[in-house]
Design a protein around this motif. Structure first.
Motif, PDB file in Angstrom:
ATOM      1  N   TYR A 116      -0.397   9.769 -13.423  1.00 22.16           N
ATOM      2  CA  TYR A 116      -2.206  10.179 -12.948  1.00 22.16           C
ATOM      3  C   TYR A 116      -1.773  10.179 -11.867  1.00 22.16           C
ATOM      4  O   TYR A 116      -1.655   9.907 -10.881  1.00 22.16           O
ATOM      5  CB  TYR A 116      -2.393   9.360 -13.383  1.00 22.16           C
ATOM      6  N   TYR A 153      -5.181  10.828  -7.723  1.00 19.82           N
ATOM      7  CA  TYR A 153      -6.690  10.815  -7.734  1.00 19.82           C
ATOM      8  C   TYR A 153      -6.288  11.362  -6.301  1.00 19.82           C
ATOM      9  O   TYR A 153      -5.508  11.489  -5.474  1.00 19.82           O
ATOM     10  CB  TYR A 153      -6.620   9.150  -7.856  1.00 19.82           C
ATOM     11  N   TYR A 184      -9.848  10.607  -3.297  1.00 18.81           N
ATOM     12  CA  TYR A 184     -10.889   9.500  -3.110  1.00 18.81           C
ATOM     13  C   TYR A 184     -10.886  10.168  -1.882  1.00 18.81           C
ATOM     14  O   TYR A 184     -10.230  10.614  -0.652  1.00 18.81           O
ATOM     15  CB  TYR A 184     -10.452   8.091  -2.867  1.00 18.81           C
ATOM     16  N   GLN A 244     -13.671   8.642   2.094  1.00 15.86           N
ATOM     17  CA  GLN A 244     -13.774   7.619   2.412  1.00 15.86           C
ATOM     18  C   GLN A 244     -15.009   8.495   4.013  1.00 15.86           C
ATOM     19  O   GLN A 244     -14.703   8.474   5.165  1.00 15.86           O
ATOM     20  CB  GLN A 244     -13.252   6.895   3.442  1.00 15.86           C
ATOM     21  N   MET A 293     -14.952   3.566  -0.342  1.00  9.94           N
ATOM     22  CA  MET A 293     -14.486   4.608  -0.900  1.00  9.94           C
ATOM     23  C   MET A 293     -14.898   5.352  -2.081  1.00  9.94           C
ATOM     24  O   MET A 293     -14.964   4.526  -2.823  1.00  9.94           O
ATOM     25  CB  MET A 293     -12.850   4.233  -0.407  1.00  9.94           C
ATOM     26  N   PHE A 347     -14.807   8.247  -5.365  1.00  9.73           N
ATOM     27  CA  PHE A 347     -13.689   8.713  -6.109  1.00  9.73           C
ATOM     28  C   PHE A 347     -14.023  10.573  -6.087  1.00  9.73           C
ATOM     29  O   PHE A 347     -15.351  10.550  -6.292  1.00  9.73           O
ATOM     30  CB  PHE A 347     -14.001   7.851  -8.190  1.00  9.73           C
ATOM     31  N   PHE A 404      -7.899   9.969   0.653  1.00 12.85           N
ATOM     32  CA  PHE A 404      -6.965   9.356   0.683  1.00 12.85           C
ATOM     33  C   PHE A 404      -6.375   9.784  -1.022  1.00 12.85           C
ATOM     34  O   PHE A 404      -7.423   9.673  -2.413  1.00 12.85           O
ATOM     35  CB  PHE A 404      -7.942   7.711   0.442  1.00 12.85           C
ATOM     36  N   SER A 459      -0.508   6.322 -10.237  1.00 10.72           N
ATOM     37  CA  SER A 459      -0.770   5.461 -10.959  1.00 10.72           C
ATOM     38  C   SER A 459       0.307   6.023 -12.256  1.00 10.72           C
ATOM     39  O   SER A 459       0.259   6.854 -12.128  1.00 10.72           O
ATOM     40  CB  SER A 459      -2.008   5.075 -11.345  1.00 10.72           C
ATOM     41  N   ASN A 467      -3.978  -0.228 -14.965  1.00 18.24           N
ATOM     42  CA  ASN A 467      -2.855  -0.066 -14.114  1.00 18.24           C
ATOM     43  C   ASN A 467      -2.735  -0.092 -12.201  1.00 18.24           C
ATOM     44  O   ASN A 467      -4.150   0.517 -11.684  1.00 18.24           O
ATOM     45  CB  ASN A 467      -2.038   1.478 -14.353  1.00 18.24           C
ATOM     46  N   THR A 468      -2.253  -0.521 -11.572  1.00 20.49           N
ATOM     47  CA  THR A 468      -2.290  -0.404 -10.253  1.00 20.49           C
ATOM     48  C   THR A 468      -1.951   1.313  -9.888  1.00 20.49           C
ATOM     49  O   THR A 468      -1.354   1.609  -9.814  1.00 20.49           O
ATOM     50  CB  THR A 468      -1.519  -1.273  -9.554  1.00 20.49           C
ATOM     51  N   LEU A 469      -3.064   1.007  -8.964  1.00 19.76           N
ATOM     52  CA  LEU A 469      -3.802   2.269  -8.167  1.00 19.76           C
ATOM     53  C   LEU A 469      -2.095   2.486  -7.340  1.00 19.76           C
ATOM     54  O   LEU A 469      -2.577   1.438  -6.329  1.00 19.76           O
ATOM     55  CB  LEU A 469      -4.076   2.753  -7.448  1.00 19.76           C
ATOM     56  N   PHE A 529      -2.009   3.774  -3.276  1.00 22.24           N
ATOM     57  CA  PHE A 529      -2.539   4.353  -2.270  1.00 22.24           C
ATOM     58  C   PHE A 529      -1.506   5.168  -1.046  1.00 22.24           C
ATOM     59  O   PHE A 529      -0.817   4.270  -1.049  1.00 22.24           O
ATOM     60  CB  PHE A 529      -3.464   4.142  -1.164  1.00 22.24           C
ATOM     61  N   GLY A 530      -2.101   6.314  -0.648  1.00 24.45           N
ATOM     62  CA  GLY A 530      -1.400   6.988   0.978  1.00 24.45           C
ATOM     63  C   GLY A 530      -2.124   6.620   1.939  1.00 24.45           C
ATOM     64  O   GLY A 530      -3.528   5.816   2.075  1.00 24.45           O
ATOM     65  N   ALA A 531      -1.926   6.195   3.342  1.00 28.74           N
ATOM     66  CA  ALA A 531      -2.472   5.815   4.311  1.00 28.74           C
ATOM     67  C   ALA A 531      -3.621   6.949   4.609  1.00 28.74           C
ATOM     68  O   ALA A 531      -4.911   6.573   5.513  1.00 28.74           O
ATOM     69  CB  ALA A 531      -1.672   5.530   5.101  1.00 28.74           C
ATOM     70  N   TYR A 574     -11.775  -3.605 -15.486  1.00 28.77           N
ATOM     71  CA  TYR A 574     -10.820  -3.863 -15.316  1.00 28.77           C
ATOM     72  C   TYR A 574     -11.400  -4.239 -14.014  1.00 28.77           C
ATOM     73  O   TYR A 574     -11.456  -3.250 -13.145  1.00 28.77           O
ATOM     74  CB  TYR A 574      -9.948  -3.165 -15.320  1.00 28.77           C
ATOM     75  N   TYR A 628      -8.300  -5.024  -2.883  1.00 23.31           N
ATOM     76  CA  TYR A 628      -7.536  -4.106  -2.966  1.00 23.31           C
ATOM     77  C   TYR A 628      -7.123  -4.825  -0.909  1.00 23.31           C
ATOM     78  O   TYR A 628      -8.410  -5.184  -0.583  1.00 23.31           O
ATOM     79  CB  TYR A 628      -7.109  -2.307  -2.721  1.00 23.31           C
ATOM     80  N   ARG A 657      -3.648   2.694   7.714  1.00 26.05           N
ATOM     81  CA  ARG A 657      -2.223   2.551   6.541  1.00 26.05           C
ATOM     82  C   ARG A 657      -3.583   2.410   5.298  1.00 26.05           C
ATOM     83  O   ARG A 657      -4.730   2.429   5.129  1.00 26.05           O
ATOM     84  CB  ARG A 657      -2.125   1.647   6.227  1.00 26.05           C
ATOM     85  N   GLY A 658      -2.911   3.224   4.387  1.00 22.72           N
ATOM     86  CA  GLY A 658      -3.177   2.780   2.589  1.00 22.72           C
ATOM     87  C   GLY A 658      -3.980   1.543   2.392  1.00 22.72           C
ATOM     88  O   GLY A 658      -3.537   0.731   2.443  1.00 22.72           O
ATOM     89  N   LEU A 659      -4.489   2.064   1.310  1.00 19.33           N
ATOM     90  CA  LEU A 659      -4.993   0.716   0.429  1.00 19.33           C
ATOM     91  C   LEU A 659      -3.515  -0.086  -0.424  1.00 19.33           C
ATOM     92  O   LEU A 659      -2.977   0.760  -0.715  1.00 19.33           O
ATOM     93  CB  LEU A 659      -5.761   0.733  -0.677  1.00 19.33           C
ATOM     94  N   PHE A 711      -2.566  -2.972  -3.290  1.00 23.11           N
ATOM     95  CA  PHE A 711      -2.968  -3.674  -4.281  1.00 23.11           C
ATOM     96  C   PHE A 711      -2.127  -5.450  -4.218  1.00 23.11           C
ATOM     97  O   PHE A 711      -1.916  -5.608  -3.830  1.00 23.11           O
ATOM     98  CB  PHE A 711      -1.679  -2.851  -5.547  1.00 23.11           C
ATOM     99  N   LYS A 761      -5.243  -8.310 -10.150  1.00 25.47           N
ATOM    100  CA  LYS A 761      -6.467  -7.468 -10.716  1.00 25.47           C
ATOM    101  C   LYS A 761      -6.436  -8.300 -11.944  1.00 25.47           C
ATOM    102  O   LYS A 761      -5.749  -9.308 -12.627  1.00 25.47           O
ATOM    103  CB  LYS A 761      -5.190  -6.400 -11.232  1.00 25.47           C
ATOM    104  N   SER A 775      -7.512   6.139 -14.154  1.00 27.63           N
ATOM    105  CA  SER A 775      -8.023   4.472 -13.517  1.00 27.63           C
ATOM    106  C   SER A 775      -8.979   4.781 -12.201  1.00 27.63           C
ATOM    107  O   SER A 775      -8.955   5.254 -10.893  1.00 27.63           O
ATOM    108  CB  SER A 775      -6.989   3.744 -12.422  1.00 27.63           C
TER     109      SER A 775
END
Lengths: 114, 115
Positions: A31, A33, A35, A37, A43, A45, A91, A95, A101-103, A105-107, B32, B36, B42-44, B46, B49, B101
């Motif tokens: 998956y 995504y 985003y 900002q 941020m 979606f 961004f 996942s 589930n944890t996403l 992210f890139g920088a 859920y 973060y 830098r990116g986010l 985790f 949760k 998500s």
């Protein structure tokens, strides 16, 4: 840990030009995504993508926006043509599955439209 | 539509202090919740949760968060902060329906830890 890479980190273009933002997601993730900002704001979606298709998109995902991931390469966000209000940090995230589930992210790519 | 509110935009503490970053959400269905962290440039990343079960969840680096359905909250806490905890912290909520998500983020809380 798993890393998402975004290329480039900063892109400056003139209004009306096309831009492609590239994302190399975590290798076994399914998956993807994007985003957006805007400086000083939260941020938001834009879109999620699975199995070659857009699954869900927000009202921010204008008609000028498109996403694809041809042949498992980069997951890209293309804006054509760009507008001044597209200036933001974009961004990418990925996942392994949906929900709970944890996403990762890139920088981010800072896009400046002049 | 789910919304997330982080009431403290800037929090400054000294190293060794405890800290709580507040997060309140509004949504009528099953959700859920997550936190973060974003270090500068830098990116986010985790942190932790919650979906169900024990309302207190443990995350990395000594962070924990507690879910409260009655208060619609998911506050983040750490007993003793380190200077490296200085960052922006985002609370996020995702509805357990639909596809993917789709996280809705709060505006973030910038934590500054002074030596």
């Amino acid at each position: 840990g798993p890393k998402v890479l975004q290329i480039p980190s900063h892109q400056i273009i003139d209004m009306g030009q096309m831009v492609t933002l590239n994302c190399d997601p975590v290798s076994n993730h399914l998956y993807f995504y994007w985003y957006k900002q805007i400086l000083g704001q939260q941020m938001e979606f834009l879109v999620n993508f699975y199995n070659g298709k857009v699954m869900e998109k927000s009202k921010l995902f204008k008609d000028q926006f498109s996403v694809e991931r041809p042949d498992g390469s980069y997951f890209t966000l293309k804006i054509q043509p760009t507008a001044l209000e597209d200036s933001a940090v974009y961004f990418c995230a990925s996942s392994l599955s949906q929900h709970q589930n944890t996403l990762y992210f890139g920088a981010g790519t800072r896009l400046s439209v002049l | 539509t789910q919304t997330v509110s982080q009431s403290d935009a800037h929090v400054t503490v000294f190293e060794g202090d405890s800290v709580e970053l507040r997060c309140n959400y509004s949504y009528g269905g099953s959700i859920y919740l997550s936190w973060y962290i974003q270090h500068h440039g830098r990116g986010l990343q985790f942190l932790l949760k919650y979906y169900s079960g024990n309302p207190v969840v443990q995350g990395v680096n000594g962070f924990e968060a507690e879910f409260s359905k009655s208060d619609s909250s998911f506050h983040l806490r750490k007993a003793s902060v380190h200077w490296s905890d200085s960052a922006v912290y985002f609370c996020a909520v995702s509805a357990l329906m639909g596809t993917g998500s789709k996280l809705s983020f709060g505006k973030g809380a910038k934590l500054t830890v002074s030596p």
